[in-house]
Write a protein that holds these residues in place. Sequence first.
Motif, PDB file in Angstrom:
ATOM      1  N   PHE A  12     -21.343 -14.836   6.703  1.00 13.53           N
ATOM      2  CA  PHE A  12     -22.543 -15.412   7.304  1.00 13.53           C
ATOM      3  C   PHE A  12     -23.809 -15.084   6.519  1.00 13.53           C
ATOM      4  N   GLU A  13     -23.821 -13.944   5.848  1.00 14.05           N
ATOM      5  CA  GLU A  13     -24.954 -13.631   4.964  1.00 14.05           C
ATOM      6  C   GLU A  13     -25.036 -14.659   3.832  1.00 14.05           C
ATOM      7  N   LEU A  14     -23.886 -15.061   3.303  1.00  8.49           N
ATOM      8  CA  LEU A  14     -23.876 -16.070   2.245  1.00  8.49           C
ATOM      9  C   LEU A  14     -24.316 -17.433   2.756  1.00  8.49           C
ATOM     10  N   ALA A  15     -24.264 -17.638   4.067  1.00  9.57           N
ATOM     11  CA  ALA A  15     -24.760 -18.881   4.666  1.00  9.57           C
ATOM     12  C   ALA A  15     -26.226 -18.780   5.051  1.00  9.57           C
ATOM     13  N   GLY A  16     -26.858 -17.664   4.726  1.00 14.94           N
ATOM     14  CA  GLY A  16     -28.285 -17.509   4.985  1.00 14.94           C
ATOM     15  C   GLY A  16     -28.622 -17.033   6.377  1.00 14.94           C
ATOM     16  N   THR A  17     -27.666 -16.416   7.069  1.00 16.53           N
ATOM     17  CA  THR A  17     -27.917 -15.916   8.415  1.00 16.53           C
ATOM     18  C   THR A  17     -27.190 -14.589   8.588  1.00 16.53           C
ATOM     19  N   SER A  18     -26.927 -14.205   9.819  1.00 15.94           N
ATOM     20  CA  SER A  18     -26.206 -12.962  10.072  1.00 15.94           C
ATOM     21  C   SER A  18     -25.221 -13.185  11.210  1.00 15.94           C
ATOM     22  N   ALA A  25     -18.306 -22.314   7.316  1.00 15.96           N
ATOM     23  CA  ALA A  25     -17.874 -23.185   6.222  1.00 15.96           C
ATOM     24  C   ALA A  25     -18.815 -23.067   5.033  1.00 15.96           C
ATOM     25  N   GLN A  26     -20.101 -23.013   5.309  1.00 23.07           N
ATOM     26  CA  GLN A  26     -21.080 -22.867   4.227  1.00 23.07           C
ATOM     27  C   GLN A  26     -20.912 -21.536   3.520  1.00 23.07           C
ATOM     28  N   GLY A  27     -20.738 -20.476   4.293  1.00 25.18           N
ATOM     29  CA  GLY A  27     -20.618 -19.152   3.702  1.00 25.18           C
ATOM     30  C   GLY A  27     -19.360 -18.989   2.873  1.00 25.18           C
ATOM     31  N   VAL A  28     -18.222 -19.454   3.406  1.00 25.38           N
ATOM     32  CA  VAL A  28     -16.971 -19.325   2.661  1.00 25.38           C
ATOM     33  C   VAL A  28     -17.011 -20.187   1.404  1.00 25.38           C
ATOM     34  N   ALA A  29     -17.578 -21.384   1.503  1.00 18.72           N
ATOM     35  CA  ALA A  29     -17.687 -22.247   0.330  1.00 18.72           C
ATOM     36  C   ALA A  29     -18.542 -21.595  -0.755  1.00 18.72           C
ATOM     37  N   GLU A  30     -19.625 -20.965  -0.344  1.00 18.40           N
ATOM     38  CA  GLU A  30     -20.489 -20.292  -1.323  1.00 18.40           C
ATOM     39  C   GLU A  30     -19.766 -19.097  -1.948  1.00 18.40           C
ATOM     40  N   LEU A  31     -19.023 -18.384  -1.142  1.00 15.80           N
ATOM     41  CA  LEU A  31     -18.250 -17.246  -1.657  1.00 15.80           C
ATOM     42  C   LEU A  31     -17.264 -17.696  -2.728  1.00 15.80           C
ATOM     43  N   ILE A  32     -16.482 -18.719  -2.414  1.00 13.57           N
ATOM     44  CA  ILE A  32     -15.473 -19.186  -3.356  1.00 13.57           C
ATOM     45  C   ILE A  32     -16.123 -19.736  -4.616  1.00 13.57           C
ATOM     46  N   ALA A  33     -17.225 -20.451  -4.471  1.00 17.19           N
ATOM     47  CA  ALA A  33     -17.916 -20.993  -5.646  1.00 17.19           C
ATOM     48  C   ALA A  33     -18.417 -19.867  -6.541  1.00 17.19           C
ATOM     49  N   GLN A  34     -18.982 -18.829  -5.950  1.00 15.13           N
ATOM     50  CA  GLN A  34     -19.477 -17.699  -6.739  1.00 15.13           C
ATOM     51  C   GLN A  34     -18.335 -16.967  -7.432  1.00 15.13           C
ATOM     52  N   ARG A  35     -17.247 -16.730  -6.725  1.00  8.99           N
ATOM     53  CA  ARG A  35     -16.119 -16.032  -7.324  1.00  8.99           C
ATOM     54  C   ARG A  35     -15.477 -16.874  -8.439  1.00  8.99           C
ATOM     55  N   HIS A  36     -15.398 -18.187  -8.216  1.00  6.78           N
ATOM     56  CA  HIS A  36     -14.833 -19.049  -9.255  1.00  6.78           C
ATOM     57  C   HIS A  36     -15.685 -19.017 -10.515  1.00  6.78           C
ATOM     58  N   ALA A  37     -16.991 -18.945 -10.358  1.00  4.82           N
ATOM     59  CA  ALA A  37     -17.891 -18.918 -11.518  1.00  4.82           C
ATOM     60  C   ALA A  37     -17.635 -17.705 -12.401  1.00  4.82           C
ATOM     61  N   ILE A  96     -13.412 -25.082   7.788  1.00 10.19           N
ATOM     62  CA  ILE A  96     -13.962 -23.969   7.013  1.00 10.19           C
ATOM     63  C   ILE A  96     -13.272 -23.832   5.657  1.00 10.19           C
ATOM     64  N   ALA A  97     -11.952 -23.750   5.664  1.00 16.63           N
ATOM     65  CA  ALA A  97     -11.227 -23.480   4.420  1.00 16.63           C
ATOM     66  C   ALA A  97     -11.322 -24.636   3.435  1.00 16.63           C
ATOM     67  N   THR A  98     -11.212 -25.859   3.922  1.00 16.11           N
ATOM     68  CA  THR A  98     -11.277 -26.982   2.976  1.00 16.11           C
ATOM     69  C   THR A  98     -12.685 -27.189   2.427  1.00 16.11           C
ATOM     70  N   SER A  99     -13.704 -26.739   3.152  1.00 14.45           N
ATOM     71  CA  SER A  99     -15.061 -26.789   2.592  1.00 14.45           C
ATOM     72  C   SER A  99     -15.140 -25.952   1.326  1.00 14.45           C
ATOM     73  N   ALA A 100     -14.457 -24.813   1.337  1.00  7.60           N
ATOM     74  CA  ALA A 100     -14.413 -23.961   0.144  1.00  7.60           C
ATOM     75  C   ALA A 100     -13.566 -24.587  -0.943  1.00  7.60           C
ATOM     76  N   MET A 101     -12.428 -25.170  -0.567  1.00 12.14           N
ATOM     77  CA  MET A 101     -11.534 -25.774  -1.563  1.00 12.14           C
ATOM     78  C   MET A 101     -12.214 -26.921  -2.301  1.00 12.14           C
ATOM     79  N   ARG A 102     -13.036 -27.671  -1.604  1.00 14.98           N
ATOM     80  CA  ARG A 102     -13.708 -28.814  -2.250  1.00 14.98           C
ATOM     81  C   ARG A 102     -14.772 -28.373  -3.248  1.00 14.98           C
ATOM     82  N   ARG A 103     -15.130 -27.113  -3.248  1.00 13.45           N
ATOM     83  CA  ARG A 103     -16.081 -26.598  -4.242  1.00 13.45           C
ATOM     84  C   ARG A 103     -15.396 -26.238  -5.554  1.00 13.45           C
ATOM     85  N   LEU A 104     -14.077 -26.286  -5.585  1.00 17.65           N
ATOM     86  CA  LEU A 104     -13.331 -25.915  -6.785  1.00 17.65           C
ATOM     87  C   LEU A 104     -12.940 -27.148  -7.586  1.00 17.65           C
TER      88      LEU A 104
END
Length: 415
Positions: free
Chosen positions: A54-60, A78-90, A108-116
């Motif tokens: 949730f911190e990665l989504a800009g909240t708590s 979904a926003q937070g997990v997607a940002e996490l995966i995008a950062q780790r992939h980078a 939630i999970a597919t939001s992250a997958m679509r960032r890859l």
Amino acid sequence: MAVYLIGTLDTKGTETDFVREQLRACGVTEVVVVDAGCLGEPQILADISRETVFELAGTSLAKVRAAGDRGAAITLAAQGVAELIAQRHATGAVDGVLGLGGSAGTTIATSAMRRLPVGIPKLMVSTLASGQVRPYVGDKDILMLNAVVDIAGINRISRAVLGNAARALAGMVTLKAESEERTDDKPLIAATMFGVTTPCIEQARSVLEEAGYEVLVFHATGNGGEAMESLIAEGLIAGVLDITTTELADELVGGVLSAGPDRLTAAGRAGIPQVISVGATDMVNFGPVESIPDEFADRQFYVHNPTVTLMRTTIAENRLLGEEIARKAAVATGPVKILLPLQGVSAIDAEEQPFDDPAARAALFESIHAHGGAVDVLEIDRHINDAEFATTAATALLDILRSRKTSDPPGGPGG
């Protein structure tokens, strides 16, 4: 190798832990469990906590819990997990992603997958996998596995399904693909095709392949156009033969095969050479006849098969289509040419065919000329599926590519 395992650990903790152990048993050396839950307490310990998500989504987490809005919590997770995966992939730290869940977990999970990017293994075990999955898959290579039963405990059915999911994902990340070791890959050309423009693309592809290119053909069914735009944006495509721009008609009129408002923009933004045509812009796509909205009752239709009904675009719609194609081409930052087949734009838009409409074609072509600015527009007195038209289109793209290569400075895109 690191596989990210995404689950809502307040409701799917036991099942997530089972999958983690299955992955480890299959040789995955690092399984990173991500907790995307919110309201209840996690059943197992995560490697990436919900607080971090949730911190990665800009909240708590505290703010999300205080709001008490499940829908908003899912969106933020979904926003937070997607940002996490995008950062780790980078940083090169993501070898694969596996998710499991119902509607919330799938979102939630597919939001992250679509960032890859395409090629990184992505597997979603979902209770929604046997239905309409386009909102979850989008334009990426996500493998959807039907959970069969709800993901609620380990039983005879869930054990088999989740075990298969773990083995499948482990195989994808541990078995090196032959293509990953190749060093002789050819430059990629993206081409768009529909059933009614197939002869054109088959001929053009043979010309391009003979010239040393590999051609990726995208079926212009909405998802195909989205996938092509995504790969162009990722920098994988050397040139675009956008023969079949029919998805723009569905977006304009309200058909079922729209690729969204950003169709025909990625190549222009990236400066990628492109040759554009108007394939299948004579039609808007619907499902069975009985599914067509009442507002189109007086229109001209062609039943392609029991599940696909085509509607002829009008003169007014063709003017708007021509304007959109021309305006998008005119703002491209790279070389672009538009080719117009004067004798018809699809297999059923030809003399004595159901959608033959010279007036509609004229409106389309005149609008492209009127709004194209400095774009090079070439009229060819052939049908789109004539070999001469296809060869001219492929040759035009090759000419642009060769011209760009010779004009690039050392070390530039063509070097």
